[in-house]
Write an enzyme that holds these catalytic residues in place. Structure first.
Site, short mmCIF file in Angstrom:
data_model
loop_
_atom_site.label_atom_id
_atom_site.label_comp_id
_atom_site.label_asym_id
_atom_site.label_seq_id
_atom_site.Cartn_x
_atom_site.Cartn_y
_atom_site.Cartn_z
CG ASP A 1 -36.18 -96.25 16.88
OD1 ASP A 1 -35.53 -96.44 17.92
OD2 ASP A 1 -36.62 -95.13 16.55
CD GLN B 1 -33.19 -94.88 12.79
OE1 GLN B 1 -32.65 -93.88 13.24
NE2 GLN B 1 -33.52 -94.98 11.51
CD1 TRP C 1 -28.73 -93.61 17.60
CD2 TRP C 1 -27.50 -91.76 17.31
NE1 TRP C 1 -29.45 -92.76 16.79
CE2 TRP C 1 -28.72 -91.61 16.60
CE3 TRP C 1 -26.58 -90.72 17.26
CZ2 TRP C 1 -29.03 -90.48 15.87
CZ3 TRP C 1 -26.88 -89.58 16.52
CH2 TRP C 1 -28.10 -89.47 15.83
CB SER D 1 -37.68 -93.99 13.18
OG SER D 1 -36.74 -94.73 13.91
NE ARG E 1 -37.38 -88.01 17.09
CZ ARG E 1 -37.12 -87.00 17.92
NH1 ARG E 1 -36.94 -85.78 17.46
NH2 ARG E 1 -37.07 -87.22 19.22
CG ASP E 2 -39.62 -91.07 14.90
OD1 ASP E 2 -38.59 -90.92 14.22
OD2 ASP E 2 -39.62 -91.00 16.14
CD GLU F 1 -37.93 -90.31 20.57
OE1 GLU F 1 -37.02 -89.56 20.23
OE2 GLU F 1 -37.72 -91.37 21.18
C1 FRU Z 1 -36.38 -93.29 18.88
C2 FRU Z 1 -35.61 -92.31 18.04
C3 FRU Z 1 -36.49 -91.74 16.93
C4 FRU Z 1 -35.50 -91.32 15.89
C5 FRU Z 1 -34.45 -92.39 16.01
C6 FRU Z 1 -33.06 -91.92 15.73
O1 FRU Z 1 -35.58 -94.22 19.52
O2 FRU Z 1 -35.09 -91.27 18.85
O3 FRU Z 1 -37.34 -90.71 17.37
O4 FRU Z 1 -36.06 -91.26 14.62
O5 FRU Z 1 -34.52 -92.89 17.34
O6 FRU Z 1 -32.16 -92.99 15.69
#
Ligand code: FRU
Length: 517
Positions: A49, A65, A73, A106, A179-180, A231
């Site tokens: 993200d 990210q 990841w 994020s 989150r986010d 998200e």
């Molecule tokens: C969306 C997500 C967010 C999270 C991030 C983790 O792609 O899953 O919700 O903060 O990626 O990398």
């Protein structure tokens, strides 16, 4: 150990490296197979993200990210880049590293002009990042409160960051997905607003100082799409084109459950009174019908004199993001886009268009006339002498139910089709034969985008980079962003149609790389 000395030493080394790198950027920089030439990608390793997008003193900041130690990841950091024109990017050192409260997920960034947080001053306002910290060990221990919101601040235009000492600033009350945070200043209620994704809804919080947050309202249960977790939300006001009016728009990314499978971003249009969002409809729309535009949000703090609402998304999909065949990096961002609202035959819609700065990418222009007349079913073949190009193509349909396609081909029998099916009044991108897809059963296929218009004069804009296509049509109310991985670059283009389709004029611009001179 003298840490101060070490810090100064490493700053000097870093400065020298950056300077060196600038001088040694050579013809091989950013030339790996599939490497996008005019889209943002990290130099190395994993990206997802876009985060913390904020404009400040002549620079558009893009955090993202990032896992700096691998091409999949992993423990998340905030990578960082800046741009003066939204097109050319300068990579900066990693801004935020994981700590004892967890990885850096994020979030967003603001400029605290009035120094409400006390973290800077009015003379030198703090840039404040608001982000989720994800504590893996608590998740593994079966707890539900492992995602909390923290802040960090910078007093030097985002170059160095300090975490706030009393993090987290918003504690998780025991909700598994929490989150986010997207934070913005709401002038009429004179407070900071945070919109947060909480599993199947969003929560709105208010704060006078970015440090203490109070729940204002919740939105989304049973509204819009719910095929997966919500998200990366956003909330902002958008002008309605050709009027003096504005409406509030809420973006909510969802994974899985998008229109063509996997990850995608829906939006609601409505009103926001400083406390509560009220949608005009319970139904949401898709900002992009392609499979590869996720977690997109908009820039904060764009000057009123500019006035644009600028958007950028992650050009991938969680169905296959970690296995697409790219190395030494993984994932690109979409082109930055300007958003506004327009009236369509089906009601109000977001219209996305590539930012106007994109025209600076144009290198050579070729014009083709009389490509297709109403009695013909295919055009002559056009030779492409660039892997990166933009196409501007107006098409006239006789009745409206005709079909046409633009086919990109190479000598390896690979083919990418961008097409229109008049009976269904929908566009599609078919990447079934566009190259490698063995890495995921969810990658190949033909993906559909429904029009909100039914007029017979269609104008298409296509942006083709080494491994992506972005289609903008119907004034940007229909957008499709998709990846592809052909063994060889596409070298030929042809139009095909049912009879009754006229293409009198096509302009093809070859585009420059943003990474080399
Ligand atoms: C969306 C997500 C967010 C999270 C991030 C983790 O792609 O899953 O919700 O903060 O990626 O990398």
């Amino acid at each position: 150990m003298n840490y101060k000395f070490l810090t100064v030493l490493s700053a000097i080394i870093l400065l020298n490296c950056t300077a060196d790198k600038k001088n040694t950027i050579d013809s091989t920089y950013y030339t790996e197979k599939f490497r996008p030439q005019f889209h943002f990608t990290p130099e190395h390793n994993w990206m997802n993200d876009p985060n913390g997008m904020v404009y400040y003193e002549g620079e558009y900041h893009l955090f993202y990210q990032h896992y700096p130690d691998g091409n999949v990841w992993g423990p998340m950091h905030w990578g960082h880049a800046v741009s003066k024109d939204l097109i050319h990017w300068q990579h900066l050192p990693i801004a935020l590293f994981p700590d004892s409260l967890g990885m850096i997920f994020s979030g967003s960034a603001v400029v605290d002009t009035e120094n409400t947080s006390g973290l800077g001053s009015k003379e030198n306002p703090a840039m404040v990042a608001i982000f989720t910290q994800h504590l893996m060990k608590d998740e593994k221990a079966g707890r539900h409160d492992f995602q909390n919101q923290s802040i960090a601040f910078s007093l030097d235009k985002g170059r160095t960051w300090k975490k706030y000492e009393n993090n987290p600033v918003l504690k998780n009350p025991g909700k598994h997905d929490f989150r986010d945070p997207k934070v913005f200043w709401h002038e009429s209620s004179k407070q900071w607003i945070m919109i947060l994704a909480v599993q199947d809804h969003v929560e709105l919080y208010g704060s006078p100082n970015l440090k203490s947050w109070k729940l204002l309202s919740e939105f989304g249960y049973k509204f819009g799409y719910h095929g997966g977790v919500w998200e990366c939300p956003d909330l902002f006001e958008l002008p309605i084109a050709n009027t003096d009016n504005k409406k509030w728009v809420m973006l909510v990314s969802i994974n899985p459950g998008a229109v063509n499978g996997g990850s995608g971003t829906q939006y609601f249009i409505g009103d926001f009174d400083g406390k509560k969002f009220t949608p005009d409809s319970k139904e949401s729309q898709w900002i992009d019908y392609g499979k590869d535009n996720y977690a997109g949000v908009t820039w904060n703090n764009v000057p009123a004199s500019d006035g644009r609402r600028l958007f950028l998304g992650w050009m991938s999909n969680w169905q296959y993001a970690t296995v697409v065949p790219t190395t030494i990096w993984r994932s690109a961002m979409t082109l930055p886009r300007t958003l506004e609202l327009i009236e369509t035959d089906s009601g109000q819609r977001i219209a996305s268009s590539p930012v106007k700065e994109t025209t600076a990418l144009r290198k050579d222009t070729a014009s083709y006339t009389a490509l297709l007349s109403a009695g013909e079913q295919q055009s002559r073949e056009i030779i492409l002498d660039s892997k990166e190009f933009e196409i501007d193509l107006p098409i006239d349909l006789e009745k409206g139910n005709e079909s046409f396609s633009i086919e990109l081909m190479n000598d390896n029998a690979e083919q990418l089709i961008i097409g229109f099916d008049g009976d269904a009044n929908q566009f599609y991108i078919d990447r079934t034969k566009a190259g490698g897809q063995e890495f995921s059963k969810d990658f190949g296929g033909k993906h559909l985008g429904k029009r909100s218009f039914s007029n017979k004069n269609i104008r298409l804009k296509l942006f083709i980079d080494d491994s992506s296509v972005e289609l903008f049509t119907d004034s940007g109310s229909l957008v499709m962003s998709e990846l592809f991985f052909p063994e060889q670059p596409f070298t030929k283009l042809k139009l095909r149609s049912s009879k009754g389709v006229t293409a009198n004029q096509m302009t093809l611009y070859s585009l420059k790389s943003i990474w080399r001179n």
